[in-house]
Design a protein around this motif. Sequence first.
Motif, PDB file in Angstrom:
ATOM      1  N   TYR A  25      51.230  10.460   2.396  1.00  0.00           N
ATOM      2  CA  TYR A  25      51.844  11.463   3.265  1.00  0.00           C
ATOM      3  C   TYR A  25      52.269  12.658   2.410  1.00  0.00           C
ATOM      4  N   ALA A  31      55.828  15.687   2.661  1.00  0.00           N
ATOM      5  CA  ALA A  31      56.610  14.832   3.558  1.00  0.00           C
ATOM      6  C   ALA A  31      58.069  15.240   3.692  1.00  0.00           C
ATOM      7  N   ALA A  67      56.422   7.989   8.971  1.00  0.00           N
ATOM      8  CA  ALA A  67      55.402   7.112   8.388  1.00  0.00           C
ATOM      9  C   ALA A  67      55.612   5.669   8.829  1.00  0.00           C
ATOM     10  N   THR A  70      54.991   9.067  -0.258  1.00  0.00           N
ATOM     11  CA  THR A  70      55.278  10.422   0.200  1.00  0.00           C
ATOM     12  C   THR A  70      55.356  11.339  -1.007  1.00  0.00           C
ATOM     13  N   THR A 111      50.291  13.951   7.863  1.00  0.00           N
ATOM     14  CA  THR A 111      51.138  15.054   7.440  1.00  0.00           C
ATOM     15  C   THR A 111      51.577  15.788   8.690  1.00  0.00           C
ATOM     16  N   SER A 127      48.106  14.087  12.272  1.00  0.00           N
ATOM     17  CA  SER A 127      48.804  15.292  11.837  1.00  0.00           C
ATOM     18  C   SER A 127      49.103  16.169  13.037  1.00  0.00           C
TER      19      SER A 127
END
Length: 339
Positions: A55, A58, A65, A77, A238, A266
């Motif tokens: 990720y 983050a 997540a 992250t 993301t 995302s």
Amino acid sequence: CGDGAAPAGFDAKLLASHCEVITKAQQDYLAQWVKPAHAFFLERVPRDAPKKVVYPFAGGDLSTALTVYPDADEITTLSLEPAGDPRGLSALTGHDLEAALKKVQYELKFLYRVNFSNTINMIDAMREGALPTQLIFGLSAMKIHGFEVVGLRYFRLEADGAVHYLDDAEVAAAPAPSKAKPQVRNRIFANVEIQFRRPGGRTQLYRHIQQNLDNEHLKTDPRVVKHLEAKGPIAGMTKAASYLLSWDSFSTIRDYLTGHVVWMVSDATGVAPKWGKAAGFEYETYGAFVGPHIPAGGSIATDWRVEFETEPKRELPFRFGYYDKKNANHLIIMRKKKA
């Protein structure tokens, strides 16, 4: 704000007041966002998706997540924010402690209310925070999702991308809270690994890495790229990433994602179709998108708008990262086409 009594030496009334605010924010967020979002992703994340999750950009958002990938073996992250020096708590008293707790309250409530954090807030609260705010966000996420902490270690990456855990001597060598400002100490304690589990369940792993992900920094110091590449195929996500993945100066991390992701979710700050489709991905859109709400996404606006216009209309019952310029919620699933 756990289940036990206030730690010795701290004002029980102050902590009770703080925990009342935090617990209310966590409960509201769980009911209003986590539960509907979890139900949504439970139906859509493939059962065979990789159990290693990456990720980028983050901020302090481990909670999303865990909502998307609650059964991940490993979540990583990456952001500009350091995990933070936990020793600072012992040096805070009176007004300083109260001010530090109020900053944590504000930032957690903001994240849980709007589903993203502002970069300027992160600089103040995390990089310069008197408390290890990034770490606190992670611990809060674990509490919300029903996990318990098994272990915690700080680390750095070696030249080949391998993890080196800070030993007792390295921790002892870090300047004391009375000797150095938070921004200096927080960078020493920049990367954290937390082992966690559901009560009676298997141990899972969360790592946070402080890293500027632009091309210049990754070229100068390629340790993070080596570390990520060693994971092999990944699941990704993301959101609220300032549209940086559409900038030429962030092509290295974008290429990493298109080269290793199998399934990714995302908002419009993810990998746009002009790159994803060329790398063998297909898209599935939810909500609506007519344009970015900030100028940073201007170069990729048409690409996303066309994708949403050509996809079937699918409802999205919650916000996921940024809204578009018409305040509409939107979400994108990007998956590798099967051979």
